[in-house]
Every structure is written in C-alpha cells, then in structure tokens.
Design a protein around this motif. Structure first.
Motif, PDB file in Angstrom:
ATOM      1  N   ASP A 247      19.962   1.972  27.693  1.00  0.00           N
ATOM      2  CA  ASP A 247      19.057   2.000  26.533  1.00  0.00           C
ATOM      3  C   ASP A 247      19.676   3.007  24.789  1.00  0.00           C
ATOM      4  O   ASP A 247      21.071   3.586  25.265  1.00  0.00           O
ATOM      5  CB  ASP A 247      17.998   2.255  26.199  1.00  0.00           C
ATOM      6  CG  ASP A 247      17.467   4.079  26.413  1.00  0.00           C
ATOM      7  OD1 ASP A 247      18.757   4.037  26.451  1.00  0.00           O
ATOM      8  OD2 ASP A 247      17.104   4.965  27.220  1.00  0.00           O
ATOM      9  N   ASP A 248      19.063   3.234  23.967  1.00  0.00           N
ATOM     10  CA  ASP A 248      20.163   3.373  23.224  1.00  0.00           C
ATOM     11  C   ASP A 248      19.589   4.871  22.521  1.00  0.00           C
ATOM     12  O   ASP A 248      20.643   5.132  22.475  1.00  0.00           O
ATOM     13  CB  ASP A 248      19.452   2.616  21.531  1.00  0.00           C
ATOM     14  CG  ASP A 248      17.852   2.799  20.991  1.00  0.00           C
ATOM     15  OD1 ASP A 248      17.541   3.635  21.842  1.00  0.00           O
ATOM     16  OD2 ASP A 248      17.569   2.469  19.941  1.00  0.00           O
ATOM     17  N   GLU A 249      19.423   5.206  23.837  1.00  0.00           N
ATOM     18  CA  GLU A 249      19.008   7.323  23.889  1.00  0.00           C
ATOM     19  C   GLU A 249      20.077   7.061  25.212  1.00  0.00           C
ATOM     20  O   GLU A 249      20.145   8.720  25.503  1.00  0.00           O
ATOM     21  CB  GLU A 249      17.650   7.478  24.270  1.00  0.00           C
ATOM     22  CG  GLU A 249      16.369   6.481  23.065  1.00  0.00           C
ATOM     23  CD  GLU A 249      15.392   7.122  23.552  1.00  0.00           C
ATOM     24  OE1 GLU A 249      14.901   7.739  24.270  1.00  0.00           O
ATOM     25  OE2 GLU A 249      13.815   6.628  22.286  1.00  0.00           O
ATOM     26  N   PHE A 501      17.281  10.571  16.129  1.00  0.00           N
ATOM     27  CA  PHE A 501      17.440  12.173  16.977  1.00  0.00           C
ATOM     28  C   PHE A 501      17.303  12.055  17.918  1.00  0.00           C
ATOM     29  O   PHE A 501      18.181  12.549  18.330  1.00  0.00           O
ATOM     30  CB  PHE A 501      16.564  13.327  16.061  1.00  0.00           C
ATOM     31  CG  PHE A 501      17.538  13.356  15.036  1.00  0.00           C
ATOM     32  CD1 PHE A 501      18.802  13.861  14.628  1.00  0.00           C
ATOM     33  CD2 PHE A 501      16.425  13.343  14.013  1.00  0.00           C
ATOM     34  CE1 PHE A 501      18.558  14.436  13.327  1.00  0.00           C
ATOM     35  CE2 PHE A 501      16.413  13.736  12.505  1.00  0.00           C
ATOM     36  CZ  PHE A 501      17.299  14.010  12.230  1.00  0.00           C
ATOM     37  N   LYS A 502      17.150  10.252  18.628  1.00  0.00           N
ATOM     38  CA  LYS A 502      16.839   9.983  19.665  1.00  0.00           C
ATOM     39  C   LYS A 502      18.357   9.059  20.649  1.00  0.00           C
ATOM     40  O   LYS A 502      18.603   8.922  21.586  1.00  0.00           O
ATOM     41  CB  LYS A 502      15.336   9.650  20.549  1.00  0.00           C
ATOM     42  CG  LYS A 502      14.318  10.346  20.384  1.00  0.00           C
ATOM     43  CD  LYS A 502      13.652   9.228  21.204  1.00  0.00           C
ATOM     44  CE  LYS A 502      11.942  11.048  20.950  1.00  0.00           C
ATOM     45  NZ  LYS A 502      11.229  10.049  21.449  1.00  0.00           N
ATOM     46  N   ALA A 503      18.285   8.644  19.541  1.00  0.00           N
ATOM     47  CA  ALA A 503      19.363   7.311  19.417  1.00  0.00           C
ATOM     48  C   ALA A 503      20.313   7.951  18.640  1.00  0.00           C
ATOM     49  O   ALA A 503      22.364   7.407  18.723  1.00  0.00           O
ATOM     50  CB  ALA A 503      19.106   6.046  18.558  1.00  0.00           C
ATOM     51  N   CYS A 555      23.573   4.597  10.994  1.00  0.00           N
ATOM     52  CA  CYS A 555      21.842   3.970  11.033  1.00  0.00           C
ATOM     53  C   CYS A 555      21.643   3.020  12.406  1.00  0.00           C
ATOM     54  O   CYS A 555      21.556   1.943  12.337  1.00  0.00           O
ATOM     55  CB  CYS A 555      21.858   3.814   9.826  1.00  0.00           C
ATOM     56  SG  CYS A 555      22.279   4.876   8.594  1.00  0.00           S
ATOM     57  N   PRO A 556      21.117   3.356  13.683  1.00  0.00           N
ATOM     58  CA  PRO A 556      20.611   2.107  14.268  1.00  0.00           C
ATOM     59  C   PRO A 556      19.966   1.790  13.967  1.00  0.00           C
ATOM     60  O   PRO A 556      19.429   1.573  13.634  1.00  0.00           O
ATOM     61  CB  PRO A 556      20.153   4.153  15.196  1.00  0.00           C
ATOM     62  CG  PRO A 556      20.775   5.190  15.552  1.00  0.00           C
ATOM     63  CD  PRO A 556      20.970   4.891  14.058  1.00  0.00           C
ATOM     64  N   PRO A 557      20.531   0.294  14.487  1.00  0.00           N
ATOM     65  CA  PRO A 557      19.230  -0.460  14.537  1.00  0.00           C
ATOM     66  C   PRO A 557      18.280  -1.022  15.015  1.00  0.00           C
ATOM     67  O   PRO A 557      17.413  -1.696  14.115  1.00  0.00           O
ATOM     68  CB  PRO A 557      20.103  -1.925  14.738  1.00  0.00           C
ATOM     69  CG  PRO A 557      21.124  -1.186  15.965  1.00  0.00           C
ATOM     70  CD  PRO A 557      21.472  -0.190  15.248  1.00  0.00           C
ATOM     71  N   SER A 558      17.702  -0.088  15.861  1.00  0.00           N
ATOM     72  CA  SER A 558      16.281   0.153  16.218  1.00  0.00           C
ATOM     73  C   SER A 558      15.504   1.222  15.110  1.00  0.00           C
ATOM     74  O   SER A 558      14.425   0.470  14.642  1.00  0.00           O
ATOM     75  CB  SER A 558      16.231   1.112  17.125  1.00  0.00           C
ATOM     76  OG  SER A 558      17.052   2.336  17.593  1.00  0.00           O
TER      77      SER A 558
END
Length: 604
Positions: A247-249, A501-503, A555-558
């Motif tokens: 996942d993105d994290e 801040f998680k991704a 800037c993560p897309p999520s």
C-alpha cells in the motif's frame, strides 16, 4: 484561450530555473543534491563521448535528413543547451533537424558495462517539444507525438539505447534528431549530451501498462497489472520475476515468484493480479534476478477506486471561528495598493504592472499584473506559487488578464519575510496564530481584493491556479473567498496531513518535532489541521479541475483524492500515470481549454 504555462508570448524562460519547478522542503533538496553529486562522480569515472559543441541545424522537415551520408556542410552551426530562438531563429515554431558527426573510440568497448550489455546509451537531456532520434540512419527512440496528433513532452529526459550493431567503432558516426516545437522555446536543451556504455538496467526494461490509460482502476474487481519486459541486449536472459504489492504506506500485502525467459532483442509480456481490500493507491514491485548476478527492481503505483477514498475530517471545534477572525483581521489592514507600470516588460497584447500591497500583519507582498490592451472588461487568472517559486509575468497573448502573485517569502515578496531558509511549513508551527500558512492564505485573499477592485476586470470571472504548494494555495483561496469563480490546482500540496505523513516521510518535520519536548505529532497535526485543504474542501463552490501524478512521492495522489472527494460542486481531474511531482506538459492544453470554457460560461 488562456495560456497558463510559463511561455512568454507563448514563450518559456529557458535561462533560469523554470517557474513551474518549485523548491521542496530542505530535506528533499539535500537528498537531491547528494544524488546529483553521486551521478556526477559516476559520469566522471565512466568512459563517455561528449556530444556538446557544434551541431548542424536546418529548419523544415525531410525524411532524407536522417541519412548518415547526407552532406550538411551548408547547414547552420548551432549549440545544444539553449533554444533555437536564442541562436538566430526568433519566434520560429515548427519542424527542424539537428545533426552531429562524432567518433566513438574503440576504448569504449572496454568498459565493464559494455562488455555485459553490448549497448551504448545516448543521453540527450530535454528536447522541446517532440523528438525522433536516429543513429547512423536507424531510429533509436523518440518522445511526444508529431502533428497532426501533436502532444509535446518537453519535460522528459531523452535516453536511448544504441545497439552495438549500429556503432561504427573508431570511425565517423552521425546523430540526427528531428524536432517539432508547437510554441515557445524549441530545440535541444540538454547542456551536455553524451554517449556511454549502457547498464543492464537500461537495456533490460519493464514497461508498465497500468489501468485504463491514466493509471487508475475504477471497477471493483482485481487489478490486472500488465507489463512488458524488454531485453534490448544481444543476449538471451533468464531468471525469476518476483512480484510484490504494497500500500502507499509501505505495508507489503502480497508476494509471488514466476520464472521468466527473455529472448535477445524481444519483448515478453508479464501480468500480475491483485485484489485490494479497500480504495487507495498500491505499489506493484517487480524484481528480476539474476541478470548476470545483477538484481533489477521496477516499481509503479496504481490507483484503485480512487473516487471512493474517504478521509475523515480533522477540523477542530474553533476552525470556523479561527478563519472568521483571520479574515476580519486581514480586512482591517489597509491594503495600500500600489500600481507601478513596467513598460519594458510589456508584450504586444498586454501591459505589465508590478503591484504592491499590505497583507495580514502589515506584511508587504507583490505580484505581476498583465492587463490586456484591448480595453474590454476581461476575466483574470490569479497564479500562486509553488514552494519557494518566484512567480513572474507569463508573457501570454491570451485575451485575459493575469496576476502572477508571490505570497510572503517568495519572489518579489521578501521585503518583510525572507525566503531563506526555505522552511515555510515549519515556520511558527507551534501555534495556529502566526503559522506561516495563516499569512500565506491571507495573502491570496488580499490578492483577490486587488483584482475585485479593478474596473477593467470582470469580478464574476476570477480564477486561481498553481502547482504543488500553489495547488494547495489555490484550494485554500477558493475555500476562503467566494469571489473565486474557478479553481485549477495542479499536483496540490497541503492536502490531508494525516495521510500525508503516513504516505511520505520528511526528516525535516521529525527534526522539528524532536527539537522541543512539548512538541508531538498530535500537537503538530492539530495546528496543521487549520490549514489542511481537506477541512476546507466542502466550502468550495466553484468548478475545480485537478491534475495529479500517479507516481508523485511529494504530494501523494491518495491525499489529492482525499480532498477531491470532499468537493461538492462541479469537478474534474486528470491523472497522469507515469508522472511524479511535475505538471505534465500535455495537461497545459487541457487546462487552457478548461479555463477558456469556464470563463465563457454566463456569469451566475
């Protein structure tokens, strides 16, 4: 039709750092500098053929110009690294060819990498806009699409594999590059094109074919992630292909292995399926080993049901009161608008003015106002800066007004707030009152005050746009000021801090929190929640067009979809599957057309 790109009279500034390439927080800059230094050392050690110096240039288009035996002595001498407009061809848009003769020394065959791959790598740098490149009369690559289906790709770094069979060792070789430029600056912009031995990672490639063209899967079924393994070397290869999904994290969700055989000079399909448990963005990782003992790793993000991503609001009980108070305090500040004509910056279609004003706290901020010479009441586009970006006049000939505005600490707005160090997001972060973005958001509203008071502008047609930090500022401005009639955030920052801040990981923020015992992630996120566009999105009533890069680590897309999905009005997005943190060149035409349509709608 408005032109929102950095094109002066349709032109781009090729001499200084591009306006649409903002700085990022300091830790990222340090990492980038370190990476560049490592690359410089590696290129010094490697054996290379320097292709800078004098090339030959001719306007027009003729397929025979790719042939190595063509006599080009009557062509104009030209250099790479600067556009052809600055080398005797001002205002020229269209086709042109570059040619270069050079010798490839036989010593290059002794490079360790060449002994393995039997290939060279041609590195041209950027080409503005479209290219097709020929080595001794054989096509080795290209970027973008030529007319009639023109699509520029001026931001891409051109690197092409040259097989051993094409090289004339110790003899004259000819490189021919066909170029098309649709507007603005054109030509070979790479300052030091070169030829060197190719590595395995450059001749054994994996091309992804994610989603339905935009890198997104919008149906609730397993993701069938399709890829193609290319073996551009003259040797057949075999090994194991390890698939994993995260996942993105960064949490690994699945892993599997398949044996693969890669025929020489062939492409081999590879497919991996995965069923996500929830909407979000997932990273597919493919690891190929062994390739002569070398492990090759490829990775790509894709989105699954992104329009169903739901992020909980983090609004504090006094959120509304805080912003009401902030706007009231701003309104009490005398703006002291000052308008100074800059005749030397005028274009054929626009007059240019430098505008100064006072914002929250009495801080002086400035921007560049371009007013059409038509005398008609026109719409206006407010352009706001990325992180550390210096906004300048666009030079566009579009029949609208532009206000390229620098918030405090940016560009020509540094009289009271310095831009150095570029640590905006941690300035004053201990308290929402006095935090940097309280002032920056207020600056944008003050810019709207200026525009709304101009008699030559239509107050019903005020748009706002920006990239990265400028995308976040655009969203905040549209949320705080109902006078905004359209909003176009590109790759927006300042979105969904909890997920952010998680991704992504920013040592700069870790260091700031650790500097004082009273600072915690909880208190930090509480302050930042007042400036999170996630908590502002439901206030935006105007039409919105987002752009995002599916591979964006900054800037993560999520986080972008967290905000997008909270919008209640008319909205659209464009996702670019292979883009990281940049505004895609093709998006500029999409954005210009969308702004033109929205400004053409009858005012409500």
């Amino acid at each position: 039709m408005p032109d929102t790109s950095q094109k002066a009279g349709g032109r781009r500034n090729a001499q200084s750092r591009r306006e649409d390439q903002p700085m990022y927080p300091a830790t990222l800059k340090v990492a980038v500098i370190h990476w560049v230094m490592l690359c410089a050392v590696a290129s010094t050690v490697a054996q290379t053929v320097d292709l800078s110096g004098e090339w030959r240039f001719k306007k027009g288009d003729d397929a025979s110009w790719r042939q190595p035996d063509l006599v080009d002595t009557d062509w104009q001498p030209i250099s790479t690294g600067s556009p052809w407009e600055q080398q005797g061809h001002p205002d020229y848009d269209g086709f042109a060819w570059y040619r270069r003769r050079f010798t490839v020394p036989t010593a290059l065959r002794d490079a360790e990498a060449f002994a393995l791959t039997q290939s060279l790598l041609l590195s041209l740098g950027r080409v503005d806009d479209v290219d097709e490149t020929w080595f001794n009369g054989q096509r080795v690559g290209g970027h973008g699409t030529f007319p009639p289906n023109y699509a520029g790709d001026w931001q891409a770094h051109r690197s092409y594999v040259v097989p051993n069979a094409l090289v004339r060792w110790g003899e004259a070789n000819v490189l021919a590059v066909r170029v098309y430029d649709g507007s603005g600056m054109g030509g070979l912009l790479g300052r030091r094109p070169l030829l060197r031995a190719a590595t395995w990672r450059e001749v054994v490639r994996l091309e992804w074919e994610p989603g339905l063209g935009d890198g997104l899967f919008t149906a609730p079924r397993p993701i069938a992630f399709q890829a193609t393994l290319h073996n551009d070397s003259p040797r057949a290869l075999s090994g194991d292909l390890h698939w994993s999904v995260e996942d993105d994290e960064g949490k690994e969700l699945s892993r599997s292995t398949v044996a693969v055989a890669l025929p020489a000079g062939r492409a081999t399909p590879a497919v991996h399926s995965f069923q996500p448990s929830s909407p979000g963005f997932y990273k597919f990782v493919a690891t190929l080993e062994p390739v002569d003992g070398t492990k090759l790793l490829f990775s790509k993000f894709t989105g699954y049901l992104p329009e169903s991503i739901e992020a909980p609001l983090t609004r504090e009980p006094d959120f509304d009161a805080f912003w009401k108070e902030t706007l009231a305090t701003l309104a009490a500040v005398d703006p002291q608008f000052a308008v100074e004509r800059k005749i030397d910056r005028d274009s054929a279609t626009h007059e240019v003015y430098e505008i100064a004003m006072r914002s929250l706290g009495g801080v002086r901020v400035r921007g560049w106002y371009e007013k059409p010479k038509t005398g008609n009441r026109s719409p206006v586009l407010l352009r706001v800066p990325g992180y550390g970006q210096n906004m300048r006049p666009t030079g566009s000939d579009a029949p609208i007004a532009f206000f390229s505005f620098n918030v405090r600490g940016h560009g020509n707005s540094q009289q009271d707030v310095s831009g150095l160090p570029a640590d905006y997001w941690i300035r004053g972060l201990d308290d929402k009152r006095g935090y940097y973005y309280q002032g920056a958001y207020a600056d944008c509203v003050r810019a709207v005050d200026f525009l709304a008071g101009r008699s030559e502008l239509d107050p019903q047609r005020i748009g706002v746009t920006g990239g990265s930090q400028g995308g976040g500022l655009s969203l905040a401005t549209a949320a705080l000021d109902p006078r905004i009639s359209l909003c176009a955030p590109n790759i927006p920052f300042l979105c969904d801090w909890v997920k952010y801040f998680k991704a992504s990981h920013w040592p700069e923020m870790d260091k700031w929190i650790e500097a004082r015992p009273e600072r915690t992630w909880e208190t930090t996120l509480k302050t930042m929640s007042y400036f999170d566009t996630l908590n502002m999105a439901d206030r935006i009533r105007c039409p919105v067009l987002f752009s995002l890069g599916v591979q964006d680590p900054v800037c993560p897309p999520s986080t972008v979809f967290s905000v997008y999905n909270r919008l209640g009005g008319r909205k659209e997005f464009r996702a670019y599957p292979n883009d990281a943190h940049r505004v895609n060149g093709a998006h500029r035409a999409v954005l210009n057309a969308w702004i033109g349509r929205e400004f053409s709608r009858p005012a409500k």
